[in-house]
Structure formats: C-alpha cells, structure tokens
Design a protein around this motif. Structure first.
Motif, PDB file in Angstrom:
ATOM      1  N   THR A 138      -8.553   5.981  -4.840  1.00 38.76           N
ATOM      2  CA  THR A 138      -7.341   5.465  -5.235  1.00 38.76           C
ATOM      3  C   THR A 138      -7.373   3.728  -5.027  1.00 38.76           C
ATOM      4  O   THR A 138      -6.651   3.561  -5.005  1.00 38.76           O
ATOM      5  N   GLU A 310      -5.053  -1.743   1.559  1.00 41.58           N
ATOM      6  CA  GLU A 310      -4.074  -0.817   1.758  1.00 41.58           C
ATOM      7  C   GLU A 310      -4.040   0.805   0.564  1.00 41.58           C
ATOM      8  O   GLU A 310      -3.821   1.351   1.116  1.00 41.58           O
ATOM      9  N   TYR A 313      -5.155   2.620   3.328  1.00 41.58           N
ATOM     10  CA  TYR A 313      -3.634   3.768   4.061  1.00 41.58           C
ATOM     11  C   TYR A 313      -2.965   4.398   3.191  1.00 41.58           C
ATOM     12  O   TYR A 313      -2.941   5.471   3.702  1.00 41.58           O
ATOM     13  N   ILE A 314      -3.200   3.794   2.010  1.00 43.78           N
ATOM     14  CA  ILE A 314      -2.554   5.532   1.002  1.00 43.78           C
ATOM     15  C   ILE A 314      -3.052   6.802   1.610  1.00 43.78           C
ATOM     16  O   ILE A 314      -2.705   7.903   1.889  1.00 43.78           O
ATOM     17  N   PHE A 343       3.161   9.164  -1.324  1.00 40.50           N
ATOM     18  CA  PHE A 343       3.309   8.133  -0.029  1.00 40.50           C
ATOM     19  C   PHE A 343       4.165   6.633  -0.417  1.00 40.50           C
ATOM     20  O   PHE A 343       3.246   5.633  -1.689  1.00 40.50           O
ATOM     21  N   ASN A 345       3.813   2.914  -1.120  1.00 41.12           N
ATOM     22  CA  ASN A 345       2.920   1.977  -1.271  1.00 41.12           C
ATOM     23  C   ASN A 345       3.883   0.801   0.183  1.00 41.12           C
ATOM     24  O   ASN A 345       4.953   0.880   0.482  1.00 41.12           O
ATOM     25  N   THR A 350       6.423   3.786  -4.563  1.00 39.77           N
ATOM     26  CA  THR A 350       5.573   4.757  -4.226  1.00 39.77           C
ATOM     27  C   THR A 350       4.631   5.520  -5.487  1.00 39.77           C
ATOM     28  O   THR A 350       4.502   5.569  -6.482  1.00 39.77           O
ATOM     29  N   ALA A 351       3.327   5.516  -4.522  1.00 40.58           N
ATOM     30  CA  ALA A 351       1.907   6.005  -4.718  1.00 40.58           C
ATOM     31  C   ALA A 351       1.963   7.683  -5.192  1.00 40.58           C
ATOM     32  O   ALA A 351       2.344   8.898  -3.934  1.00 40.58           O
ATOM     33  N   LYS A 361       0.239   3.707  -9.964  1.00 43.74           N
ATOM     34  CA  LYS A 361       0.354   2.508  -8.530  1.00 43.74           C
ATOM     35  C   LYS A 361       0.597   0.892  -9.468  1.00 43.74           C
ATOM     36  O   LYS A 361       0.529   1.364 -10.694  1.00 43.74           O
TER      37      LYS A 361
END
Length: 424
Positions: A138, A310, A313-314, A343, A345, A350-351, A361
């Motif tokens: 990620t 982050e 988080y994602i 999801f 970001n 949006t990732a 990303k």
C-alpha cells in the motif's frame, strides 16, 4: 477468526433472536518496531493501527465480530521480524498482519507468511522488484515516488548532477540502481552521479556532505536524492545546516522523511528541502481534516500524521471491506475480494487496489516549512503502482497479475510464469 458455539447457534436461529453482542474475534497482527533505530518511524504506525481497530470496533466491528490488535515488537532487528511474524500467525493465530517499514524486514518476513499463507499489508514506499500473493503493497513503488521526484529535479529545478545517498540495505540500493539507469537514459553522464551508502544509525556525515559539495565544483547544479532511513536522517540534516547548505544551494528530496521524522528536528535550516510522498498532513480536504482531528484527539495536539499512516488507513479500510464482501477473514477469500477495492484517500482522490497487489495513488512533492510541515508544490492524478520497473532490463519484461494470471512474475516475452530472477 475464532467463533464460539453461541455465535453459531445465533446465526442458525437468525432473525428470530434479538440483537446480541459480538462473541467472535478477528485478530489483527501489528508488526512494527517499538525500539531500536526504526522506532522513530514505526511507533506511530503501531499507534495508527490501534486507533483504526478501535474506530472499527466502535462502528460495530466486522461481519459481527470484534477486532483485536495483537502488537509485537521486532525491535528493528531484521531476523526478529521473521520470528515475530511466525509468532503472530502460529501462536496468536492472527487473521492479517499490518506491518514492517524497511524492505530488509519485509524480505525477512516474506518466506514466513508465504509458508503459512498469512496476509501482510505493507505501508511504506519501497523499491519494487517484488510481487507476492501474500502481500498487499500500500506504499509507493518507484514509479509512484522516486521517478516522479527525479523528473521534478530534472524538469523544474534543472539539476545536472545527482548525489544518491542511502542507508545500506535493499530498498536504497535497488531504488538507486533504477534511478542510475533512468538518469543515464535521460542523458545524465555516469560520472555526474555520486552514490553513497551508510549503515543504519550512521551519525558522522561531515565527509559525505563535503563530497556532495565537491560534486558541484565545476558549477553544475547538484541535487541530493535521499533514501536515508531512520534516525540517521537527524545527523544528515544537522550536518547540512552546519555546512551552511540551503535548499537553494543543494536541494534534497527525501523518500523516507515525513512529518514524524521532522518533528524531532530543528527545521529552521531545512526550509525549502523536499520530500516525495503520496500524502502530506497539509493536504486540504475534509477527509484529511477529520483524520487529523481524530488522531490529535487520541494522541495529543503535538502528534503529526504522515504518508505511511495514510497507507495503513487505506489498506485497513480496504481489508475491512474485503472481509465484509467475502463474509470471512480467511486469507484466500479476502485476497480475492481485495481486487478492485476502492477507498477514498486523504488527498482528494480514490485509491484502487490493482491485480498486482499495488495501489493506484497520487504523487505529491512538498517543501519543508518552518513548522515541520510540507507545502505541497506538485500533485498528480492517481498513478498505478508498478511491481516491476521499466528501467532494468530483466524487470521490464515482467508483469504481476494475481487476479487473472495467478502470477507475480509473468514474462511477457516467453508467456510463462517465472519463478526466479537474479535481482529478486
């Protein structure tokens, strides 16, 4: 995931029963150094995972189960990472692991999670040249950080000579191999590229900084691309300041220095130096403001957010959605449900999780400000992460596609799934 007889009975009876408290647990392993040279960076990621788990439980858990964070400390000891990963999977029987920072620690863990069919979410920028069905990457691949940062140096700052300074392990060495090839393709002569590696925790930077300064003796513009990791960054930036080098003289773009690392430094002499990430705390979005508010409320007003946070988080939220879609925390089911997960970001886009286990990303470049934050000076649209670089000959012909091809090293020339690679 451990379910009790009570839960099974309740599921059998279904709607005939009133609502009940979750009596099953999904265990989330947290594998980050809380001591040693990498604690400066990794402790925050442990705190992040604990907060995410608490938030999810407050929202009702996942598929009727509470989440439990199981935290271990591999202590910046690379072989110990493997032992702690095995402990998480076999003793604690976790359903997923979020962890690692350095690539050498990830390489240590990789055989264990593949042997035991664990699932690792790895949140930090890395060198690429890897694709495992048991890892979701990620953080940024080189084409989502190192290459765009180099382009910024070339196109925006007119850098003519490059000092590639890194900590002596796999991430800096592989990244710099890619960058050397890329720079030469861009017309930078081999003799105009200075490469140097130092051990973890290195503190005496005087000669290296002198060598960097000497690189520009002919009047050509010099820039530093830094893959220095951990607390060695403190000594490096202090030596730059002691030598009177400003960002106007020799700009530095760092790939492992974010808000957390700057919080321990006097940034007054670092203003204007750069970092390349996929997130900065200074991003002005509602989602980021909400995230920062929750973080500071839990951890204290002085605590900052950063890019690997982050990424967790994602990754965590994608994992939650995949578990929900699969109806199970079982690794193979979750892996299948991860493909195509989206999801939002924290920077406004949006990732998306790709079949190669990397995210799409945005790439951000920020200038260090006096308050230890970053002024975002460049931001791209979402860039798809590439597991295998286009700038190393053996890698250029490889693709990773775990969804359709079931292969992380598919050779596009021979149309076969490769099992080994000399630089892998």
């Amino acid at each position: 995931m451990k379910r009790t007889t009570a839960l099974a009975t309740a599921l059998t009876l279904g709607a005939a029963l009133p609502a009940f408290a979750a009596d099953c647990t999904i265990k989330v392993g947290v594998l980050h150094s809380l001591s040693g040279t990498m604690a400066i960076s990794e402790t925050t990621l442990k705190d992040t995972m604990e907060m995410l788990v608490e938030q999810q439980n407050a929202s009702g858990g996942v598929i009727g189960c509470d989440l439990e964070a199981i935290v271990v400390d591999p202590a910046s000891d690379w072989p110990l990472f493997a032992e702690k990963a095995r402990e998480l999977l076999t003793v604690h029987e976790v359903d997923v692991i979020f962890g690692n920072w350095t690539s050498v620690s990830r390489k240590s863990v990789l055989p264990v999670i593949e042997e035991l069919n664990g699932l690792l979410f790895y949140p930090v920028q890395y060198e690429g040249e890897e694709s495992s069905k048991n890892v979701f990457y990620t953080g940024a691949a080189p084409n989502q950080q190192a290459i765009p940062a180099t382009d910024y140096f070339l196109d925006e700052l007119g850098i003519e000579k490059f000092a590639l300074l890194g900590t002596d392990y796999v991430y800096p060495r592989t990244t710099n191999n890619i960058l050397e090839a890329y720079l030469q393709e861009k017309g930078i002569a081999e003799e105009d590229i200075f490469v140097n590696y130092t051990p973890f925790g290195h503190s005496d930077w005087s000669k290296i900084v002198s060598d960097v300064v000497a690189l520009g003796a002919d009047g050509k513009k010099v820039g530093v691309i830094s893959t220095i990791n951990g607390d060695a960054n403190i000594g490096f930036y202090k030596e730059l300041a002691a030598a009177g080098i400003s960002a106007d003289d020799i700009p530095v773009v760092a790939f492992s220095v974010g808000e957390e690392e700057l919080s321990g430094l006097d940034t007054s002499n670092l203003v204007g130096h750069l970092a390349a990430w996929n997130y900065f705390q200074s991003a002005e979005t509602d989602a980021n403001a909400e995230w920062i508010e929750a973080w500071k409320a839990r951890m204290g007003e002085e605590r900052v957010t950063n890019d690997p946070m982050e990424a967790h988080y994602i990754g965590f939220n994608m994992w939650v959605n995949a578990v929900t879609a699969a109806g199970s925390a079982e690794v193979d089911a979750v892996r299948t449900a991860m493909y195509g997960q989206e999801f939002p970001n924290l920077t406004g886009g949006t990732a998306v999780m790709l079949p190669n286990h990397h995210l799409a990303k945005p790439v951000l470049i920020g200038e260090i400000t006096e308050d230890g934050q970053f002024d975002i000076i460049s931001q791209t649209e979402e860039v798809p992460g590439d597991a295998w670089t286009d700038f190393l000959p053996e890698s250029a012909k490889l693709v990773s596609d775990w969804k359709e091809l079931g292969c992380g090293m598919y050779n596009t020339e021979t149309k076969t799934c490769v099992q080994t690679l000399s630089n892998y």
